[in-house]
Design an enzyme around this catalytic site. Structure first.
Site, PDB file in Angstrom:
ATOM      1  N   PHE A 141      -2.257  16.124   3.738  1.00 47.83           N
ATOM      2  CA  PHE A 141      -2.725  15.386   2.567  1.00 47.83           C
ATOM      3  C   PHE A 141      -1.526  15.161   1.668  1.00 47.83           C
ATOM      4  O   PHE A 141      -1.032  16.060   1.010  1.00 47.83           O
ATOM      5  CB  PHE A 141      -3.853  16.104   1.820  1.00 47.83           C
ATOM      6  CG  PHE A 141      -4.532  15.170   0.854  1.00 47.83           C
ATOM      7  CD1 PHE A 141      -5.604  14.407   1.260  1.00 47.83           C
ATOM      8  CD2 PHE A 141      -4.052  15.028  -0.439  1.00 47.83           C
ATOM      9  CE1 PHE A 141      -6.200  13.505   0.386  1.00 47.83           C
ATOM     10  CE2 PHE A 141      -4.642  14.139  -1.316  1.00 47.83           C
ATOM     11  CZ  PHE A 141      -5.726  13.372  -0.899  1.00 47.83           C
ATOM     12  N   ILE A 142      -1.030  13.920   1.682  1.00 48.83           N
ATOM     13  CA  ILE A 142       0.219  13.556   1.035  1.00 48.83           C
ATOM     14  C   ILE A 142       0.008  13.282  -0.449  1.00 48.83           C
ATOM     15  O   ILE A 142      -0.962  12.623  -0.841  1.00 48.83           O
ATOM     16  CB  ILE A 142       0.828  12.303   1.712  1.00 48.83           C
ATOM     17  CG1 ILE A 142       1.042  12.543   3.217  1.00 48.83           C
ATOM     18  CG2 ILE A 142       2.102  11.860   1.029  1.00 48.83           C
ATOM     19  CD1 ILE A 142       2.071  13.584   3.559  1.00 48.83           C
ATOM     20  N   GLU A 166       0.838  -1.203   0.000  1.00 49.54           N
ATOM     21  CA  GLU A 166       0.000   0.000   0.000  1.00 49.54           C
ATOM     22  C   GLU A 166       0.867   1.244   0.000  1.00 49.54           C
ATOM     23  O   GLU A 166       2.007   1.218   0.465  1.00 49.54           O
ATOM     24  CB  GLU A 166      -0.912  -0.045   1.240  1.00 49.54           C
ATOM     25  CG  GLU A 166      -1.869   1.103   1.393  1.00 49.54           C
ATOM     26  CD  GLU A 166      -2.900   1.228   0.284  1.00 49.54           C
ATOM     27  OE1 GLU A 166      -2.510   1.537  -0.861  1.00 49.54           O
ATOM     28  OE2 GLU A 166      -4.088   1.073   0.570  1.00 49.54           O
ATOM     29  N   ASP A 182      -3.774   5.343   6.432  1.00 51.71           N
ATOM     30  CA  ASP A 182      -4.355   6.563   6.974  1.00 51.71           C
ATOM     31  C   ASP A 182      -5.304   6.163   8.109  1.00 51.71           C
ATOM     32  O   ASP A 182      -4.854   5.886   9.215  1.00 51.71           O
ATOM     33  CB  ASP A 182      -5.078   7.286   5.831  1.00 51.71           C
ATOM     34  CG  ASP A 182      -5.462   8.710   6.135  1.00 51.71           C
ATOM     35  OD1 ASP A 182      -5.457   9.116   7.316  1.00 51.71           O
ATOM     36  OD2 ASP A 182      -5.799   9.451   5.197  1.00 51.71           O
ATOM     37  N   ARG A 204       0.624  12.152  -8.950  1.00 53.61           N
ATOM     38  CA  ARG A 204       1.172  10.802  -8.767  1.00 53.61           C
ATOM     39  C   ARG A 204       2.603  10.689  -9.291  1.00 53.61           C
ATOM     40  O   ARG A 204       3.382   9.896  -8.800  1.00 53.61           O
ATOM     41  CB  ARG A 204       0.328   9.767  -9.516  1.00 53.61           C
ATOM     42  CG  ARG A 204      -0.997   9.463  -8.899  1.00 53.61           C
ATOM     43  CD  ARG A 204      -1.618   8.243  -9.607  1.00 53.61           C
ATOM     44  NE  ARG A 204      -3.026   8.103  -9.302  1.00 53.61           N
ATOM     45  CZ  ARG A 204      -3.507   7.548  -8.202  1.00 53.61           C
ATOM     46  NH1 ARG A 204      -2.685   7.098  -7.286  1.00 53.61           N
ATOM     47  NH2 ARG A 204      -4.802   7.452  -8.004  1.00 53.61           N
ATOM     48  N   ASP A 254      -2.020  10.596  -4.909  1.00 56.14           N
ATOM     49  CA  ASP A 254      -2.626  11.644  -5.728  1.00 56.14           C
ATOM     50  C   ASP A 254      -3.637  12.484  -4.964  1.00 56.14           C
ATOM     51  O   ASP A 254      -4.065  12.144  -3.862  1.00 56.14           O
ATOM     52  CB  ASP A 254      -3.357  11.003  -6.908  1.00 56.14           C
ATOM     53  CG  ASP A 254      -4.664  10.340  -6.488  1.00 56.14           C
ATOM     54  OD1 ASP A 254      -5.723  10.702  -7.028  1.00 56.14           O
ATOM     55  OD2 ASP A 254      -4.640   9.448  -5.605  1.00 56.14           O
TER      56      ASP A 254
END
Length: 177
Positions: A154-155, A101, A105, A167, A161
């Site tokens: 928010f990575i 993965e 989160d 990405r 993405d």
């Protein structure tokens, strides 16, 4: 690479990611020597991480497969509802499985997937995640192979993405609010 003002600074470089993937790949090789291992990449975010990781896994009996699941859509927060959009193409009964993965989160998706794959009579089901965001955890999931811990941002980048953008960044960054 990204000229968009919404992308923050580099948190983790591509070189750091490659180094960590090599370390984990060697550990996986040791842990699964003589076993039938299936890496299950979670599309689309885990593709770059899985490719990096596989370079350092030296096992004769290694196969890969992919699943596509969703709990985000075009939002920046998980809906909490897991939807399987693409299931495995191969049988995992009696095999050892590592779910690969991009980020853990809330843990909701991976908890669901882990149980889903265990019910297919896999010998074992473990998790290898490039990133871990423990601040957001709602469901405790054991991450056997962890790349890096990140803050509650928010990575984006290196496969992750926002609405299918960013990405392709060769590093990990975040979206500015």
């Amino acid at each position: 690479m990204a000229n968009d003002a919404t992308v923050g600074t580099v948190l983790i470089t591509g070189k750091e990611i490659a180094t960590r993937a090599e370390e984990l790949g060697k550990k996986i090789t040791k842990d699964y020597k003589g076993k039938e291992l299936v890496l299950v990449g979670i599309l689309r975010g885990a593709v770059m991480w899985m490719a990096e990781l596989m370079k350092s896994i030296n096992l004769e009996d290694l196969t890969i497969d992919f699943m596509a699941v969703s709990s985000y859509g075009a939002a920046t927060k998980s809906s909490g509802q897991v939807q399987i959009n693409k299931d495995l193409n191969s049988d995992i009964m009696g095999k050892d499985v590592i779910i690969v993965e991009d980020i853990v989160d809330t843990g909701v998706t991976l908890s669901y997937l882990r149980n889903y794959l265990k019910n297919r009579e896999a010998n074992s089901v473990e998790i290898c995640s490039m990133l871990d965001k423990p601040e957001r955890r709602e469901v405790n999931v054991p991450i056997k192979y962890k790349g890096f811990e990140v803050d509650n941002l928010f990575i984006v980048g290196y496969g992750l993405d926002y609405d299918q953008k960013y990405r392709n960044l060769p590093y990990i960054s975040f979206l500015n609010e």
